[in-house]
Write a protein that holds these residues in place. Sequence first.
Motif, mmCIF file in Angstrom:
data_model
loop_
_atom_site.group_PDB
_atom_site.id
_atom_site.type_symbol
_atom_site.label_atom_id
_atom_site.label_comp_id
_atom_site.label_asym_id
_atom_site.label_seq_id
_atom_site.Cartn_x
_atom_site.Cartn_y
_atom_site.Cartn_z
ATOM 1 N N GLY A 172 -2.281 -11.320 -3.041
ATOM 2 C CA GLY A 172 -2.584 -11.652 -4.421
ATOM 3 C C GLY A 172 -3.030 -10.486 -5.270
ATOM 4 N N GLY A 173 -2.993 -9.268 -4.711
ATOM 5 C CA GLY A 173 -3.408 -8.087 -5.461
ATOM 6 C C GLY A 173 -3.397 -6.869 -4.571
ATOM 7 N N ARG A 174 -3.625 -5.719 -5.176
ATOM 8 C CA ARG A 174 -3.579 -4.461 -4.417
ATOM 9 C C ARG A 174 -4.655 -4.412 -3.339
ATOM 10 N N ASP A 175 -5.832 -4.971 -3.619
ATOM 11 C CA ASP A 175 -6.884 -5.034 -2.609
ATOM 12 C C ASP A 175 -6.658 -6.299 -1.806
ATOM 13 N N SER A 176 -6.122 -6.135 -0.612
ATOM 14 C CA SER A 176 -5.700 -7.297 0.172
ATOM 15 C C SER A 176 -6.806 -7.874 1.041
ATOM 16 N N THR A 177 -7.910 -7.131 1.256
ATOM 17 C CA THR A 177 -8.971 -7.598 2.153
ATOM 18 C C THR A 177 -10.119 -8.183 1.344
ATOM 19 N N VAL A 178 -9.827 -9.267 0.634
ATOM 20 C CA VAL A 178 -10.840 -9.874 -0.220
ATOM 21 C C VAL A 178 -10.888 -11.372 0.049
ATOM 22 N N SER A 179 -11.928 -11.983 -0.484
ATOM 23 C CA SER A 179 -12.069 -13.428 -0.402
ATOM 24 C C SER A 179 -12.638 -13.912 -1.726
ATOM 25 N N GLY A 180 -12.032 -14.956 -2.276
ATOM 26 C CA GLY A 180 -12.521 -15.507 -3.523
ATOM 27 C C GLY A 180 -12.110 -14.730 -4.753
ATOM 28 N N ALA A 181 -11.194 -13.777 -4.613
ATOM 29 C CA ALA A 181 -10.768 -12.966 -5.756
ATOM 30 C C ALA A 181 -9.648 -13.666 -6.519
ATOM 31 N N PHE A 182 -9.364 -13.166 -7.721
ATOM 32 C CA PHE A 182 -8.275 -13.705 -8.524
ATOM 33 C C PHE A 182 -6.959 -13.482 -7.798
ATOM 34 N N LEU B 18 10.152 -0.375 -9.282
ATOM 35 C CA LEU B 18 9.103 -0.528 -8.276
ATOM 36 C C LEU B 18 9.077 -1.908 -7.605
ATOM 37 N N PRO B 19 9.228 -3.021 -8.331
ATOM 38 C CA PRO B 19 9.255 -4.308 -7.632
ATOM 39 C C PRO B 19 10.372 -4.391 -6.597
ATOM 40 N N ALA B 20 11.563 -3.865 -6.949
ATOM 41 C CA ALA B 20 12.661 -3.870 -5.981
ATOM 42 C C ALA B 20 12.333 -2.993 -4.775
ATOM 43 N N GLU B 21 11.642 -1.882 -5.013
ATOM 44 C CA GLU B 21 11.269 -1.013 -3.893
ATOM 45 C C GLU B 21 10.200 -1.662 -3.018
ATOM 46 N N ILE B 22 9.243 -2.351 -3.640
ATOM 47 C CA ILE B 22 8.255 -3.090 -2.843
ATOM 48 C C ILE B 22 8.963 -4.147 -2.007
ATOM 49 N N TRP B 23 9.884 -4.881 -2.640
ATOM 50 C CA TRP B 23 10.648 -5.908 -1.925
ATOM 51 C C TRP B 23 11.397 -5.282 -0.745
ATOM 52 N N HIS B 24 12.034 -4.151 -1.004
ATOM 53 C CA HIS B 24 12.775 -3.460 0.056
ATOM 54 C C HIS B 24 11.859 -3.092 1.215
ATOM 55 N N GLU B 25 10.663 -2.571 0.913
ATOM 56 C CA GLU B 25 9.736 -2.174 1.970
ATOM 57 C C GLU B 25 9.259 -3.383 2.769
ATOM 58 N N SER C 140 0.832 -1.208 0.000
ATOM 59 C CA SER C 140 0.000 0.000 0.000
ATOM 60 C C SER C 140 0.863 1.253 0.000
ATOM 61 N N TYR C 141 1.942 1.235 0.785
ATOM 62 C CA TYR C 141 2.818 2.403 0.882
ATOM 63 C C TYR C 141 3.431 2.746 -0.477
ATOM 64 N N VAL C 142 3.945 1.752 -1.182
ATOM 65 C CA VAL C 142 4.590 2.020 -2.468
ATOM 66 C C VAL C 142 3.569 2.533 -3.477
ATOM 67 N N PHE C 143 2.393 1.932 -3.513
ATOM 68 C CA PHE C 143 1.390 2.376 -4.485
ATOM 69 C C PHE C 143 0.862 3.772 -4.146
ATOM 70 N N GLU C 144 0.803 4.099 -2.868
ATOM 71 C CA GLU C 144 0.309 5.423 -2.481
ATOM 72 C C GLU C 144 1.336 6.519 -2.735
ATOM 73 N N THR C 145 2.614 6.187 -2.596
ATOM 74 C CA THR C 145 3.646 7.223 -2.656
ATOM 75 C C THR C 145 4.449 7.237 -3.952
ATOM 76 N N LYS C 146 4.481 6.129 -4.689
ATOM 77 C CA LYS C 146 5.390 6.052 -5.823
ATOM 78 C C LYS C 146 4.740 5.622 -7.137
ATOM 79 N N VAL C 147 3.443 5.355 -7.097
ATOM 80 C CA VAL C 147 2.742 4.948 -8.313
ATOM 81 C C VAL C 147 1.768 6.048 -8.708
ATOM 82 N N LYS C 148 1.731 6.338 -9.985
ATOM 83 C CA LYS C 148 0.873 7.401 -10.492
ATOM 84 C C LYS C 148 -0.587 7.130 -10.146
#
Length: 738
Positions: free
Chosen positions: A407-417, A653-660, A376-384
Motif C-alpha cells: 500500500g506504499g513505499r514503506d511496506s513494513t507498517v501497520s495501520g497506515a494509509f 516507471l509503473p510498467a517497470e515496477i510491474w515488470h520487476e 524498493s529496487y525501482v525506487f532505489e535505482t530509477k527514481v530521483k
Amino acid sequence: MRETGGRKPPLVADRRYGGQPKAAAKPKVAAKPRVARRPARRAPLPVRLVAGLFRAVWRVIWGIGWRLAAMGAIVTGLATLYFYAQLPPLDTLIDARTRGSVTMLDREGQVFAWRGETFGGTITADTVSPELKNAIVATEDKRFYRHLGISPRGIASAVRINLAEGRGPLEGNGGSTITQQVAKLICLGVPYDPKAWKSEADYEADCRQSSLMRKIKEVPFSFAMEAKYGKDSILTLYLNRAYLGAGARGFEAASQRYFGKSANEVGPAEAAMLAGLLKAPTRYAPTANLQRAQDRAAVVLGLMHEQDFLTDAQYRDALANPARLSKAAEARAGGYFADWVMDAGPAFLTQDTTEDVIIRTTLDQSIQKRAEEALSYVFETKVKAGSKAQAAIVVMSADGAVRAMVGGRDSTVSGAFNRATQAIRQTGSTFKPFVYAAALDMGYTMNSLIDDSPITLYVKGSGEWTPKNYEPEFRGLMTLTDALASSINTATVRLSQAVGLDAVRQVAADFGLQSELAQGPAIVLGSSGATLLDMTGAYAGILNGGSSVHPYGLLELRIQGDDVSLMGQEGGMGERVISENAARQLTYMMTQVIERGTGRRARIEGHEAAGKTGTTSDYRDAWFIGFTADYVVGVWMGNDDNKPLTGVTGGGLPAEIWHEVVTRIAADLPPTPLPMIRPEDLPPPEYVGQTWQAGGGADPYAGQLQPYPGQAAPQTQPAPAGGESLVDILTNILGRRN
C-alpha cells in the motif's frame, strides 16, 4: 672484745623475747604529695541552653517518632490484611485482557501477522526457560528473592539518581521491585470498567502513573501479594502480564512473535533480548530496530554475567551470536494486507474482538516479499533521490484471491494509509479495455476498423469537447487491436459512441468498479476514479474469461482452539459480464500493448503477458495493470497530495515496477500460454464509421459497419447494433447518403 678481719661485728639488740628474730623492716617510701583537684569548668550558659533544648526536642521527636512508626506499622499491617483479603485467586489475574487478538495465517498455514493484544498462553516461573527467568531477575530486581515486596535500598538509590539528573524524586527511576511492578500491572486490584474509562489504554496509562499516594499504597499491596501468592506466583503474573511491544502481552506471546518459539525454549541471547524489552517495549522491539534491540540485550547479558547467571563461556557465546528474528517476524509481510482483511471482516470478530481469533487468508508470503523487493529496487535505482512519489501494488489470482498487497513505499507498517485500497484515483487509459470489452461483446472483433482522426462531441452543459491523442498526428483507419495497443483516444471515443456510453458504464460496473462513474464521454478516457484493488479485480475478470470477481483475502475465521469455522470465504468469481469469446479477443489485444504498444517496458521474456498503461491528465496518476496466465498484477504511482508526477507515464516507471514484480514471481513458474483468440482466427476487418457533422449533433452513421476499402465485406457478419444484415445496413447507408 675480739676483732675479726679488722671489721667490727654488727650490733645486735638484746633478745628479750623468745622465737625467731624479725626481718629488718624495709625503709618507707615517701608518699607523693596530693595535688588539689581543680573544680570542672562549666560550659557557657548559651551552650548549655542549646544542648538542653536539643535534648528536649530529641526526646519529643523520639517520643512522637516511635509512636508514629508504631501507628504506621499498625496501619500498614491492617492495610496489608485488607488487601490480602481482597486479592482474587491467581488464575483470574493471568490474562485480564479486555480485547482479544487476531492471528493471521497465509495460504500455507504459516503465521504472518498479528493484530490486537496477543496472549500466547500461560507460562509459569517453573516452566519458563531458566535463562529467561534469570534475565528478568538480573535486569529488574536482583534482590527479588530476598525482600518482602519492597526494597528500601532500591528506592533510595532511585531517588538519588532522579535528583542528580534534575528530576523529581519520583520521576524517572522508581526503584520498583518486580512485586511493585506487578502491583501496577494489575492496577492495585482495581479492575477495568469500560463505563469509567474512555479506553483500556487510558486505564492502563493511569495505572502506570507514579504519585506519592500511589507509592504509599503500593507498600501494603506488595506485602499482601507476597503473603498471599509467594515469589514464584508473583513472577508468574509478571511473565504473563508484562507488555513487550508489537501487541504482545506476556513473554510467551512475545517469544512466539519475535522468535517463533515458546518462552520455555529460549536461550541466553533471546532471553536477554526479551528481558530488555521491559525497559521500553516500543523502543526496543526487535521488529522496530533489530540492532537497537541487540545492543540492549548485550547490556542485559552483562548484568546476568555480573550476577553469576552466566559463565564466561556462555556470556561470550551469547554476545557473539545475538538473537535474531524468526522469518515471519523479520519479513513483517503483509501489513497492508492484514489491515485490509481486518477491515473486511465483521468488527466484533476483528477490531473489537474479545476472543482470540485465527484467520486463514489468501496471502502468499513469497509473492508478497518479491513485490516489496521489486518496488524498493525501482525506487532505489530509477527514481530521483528525495522524490515524494508513492506507489502501490496488488497481486491476485484470476478468481480474485489477493496474493500480495503493497500500500506504499514503506511496506513494513501497520495501520497506515493503504493506497491500494483507500486511494480513489482517476484511472486514465487503464479504463479503455472496458470500452473494447463492450464492443467485442456486442459482436465487433479485434479486426474491426476504427478511424483515428479529429473528433468533436457536444456535451450537454459543457459545450464542445475535442479529445486529443498523446501524439499529435493522426493515423487514419486502424484495427481495434492497434487502437488499444497505441492507446488512441480519438478511436476509443469513436468506439464508445458506437456502442453507447451506457453499455460501457455497465460493463465497468459489472466488472467491479464500484465508485461512482462519470456520466460524460470523458469516462472512456479514465475520468472516473477507482481503487487499485478494484481495477486489478476488474482485469482479473478479463483473464478468467469474462466473469466478475470480488477480491477477497479471508478464507476462514474461527476462534482459537475451536475447530468450527465462524466465517468462510467472502468473495471470488461472480456472474458473467462478457462472453468468453470477447474476453479471449481482448486478452490478445492487450498482449499487443506489451509487445508493440505503450507497455513495451513490461515485456517478460519467455512468458506471454497482457496489460494496459494509464496516465491521467497533468500526469497526476500513472498506472500499469496486466496479467500472465498465473496472476493479475496492478501498479499505481502518484503523489499523495495529487501533485503532478515529473515525466512519469503508465508506460514508464509503473510498467517497470510491474515488470520487476512479475519477473520475480515468474522465476519459479513454467511458461504458460494465455487463453486467447488471435486475429487469424477471425473474419477480415470491418470499419466502425463515425464522422462529425458541421454544426454539432451526433453522427447519424454512428455504430454502423462499413466495408474497409479494398476488402470484400463479409456477408455473414452480424450487425453489432441491431438485427440487420450487413447488406441491409449498407443499403440504408447508401440511401441516406444519396
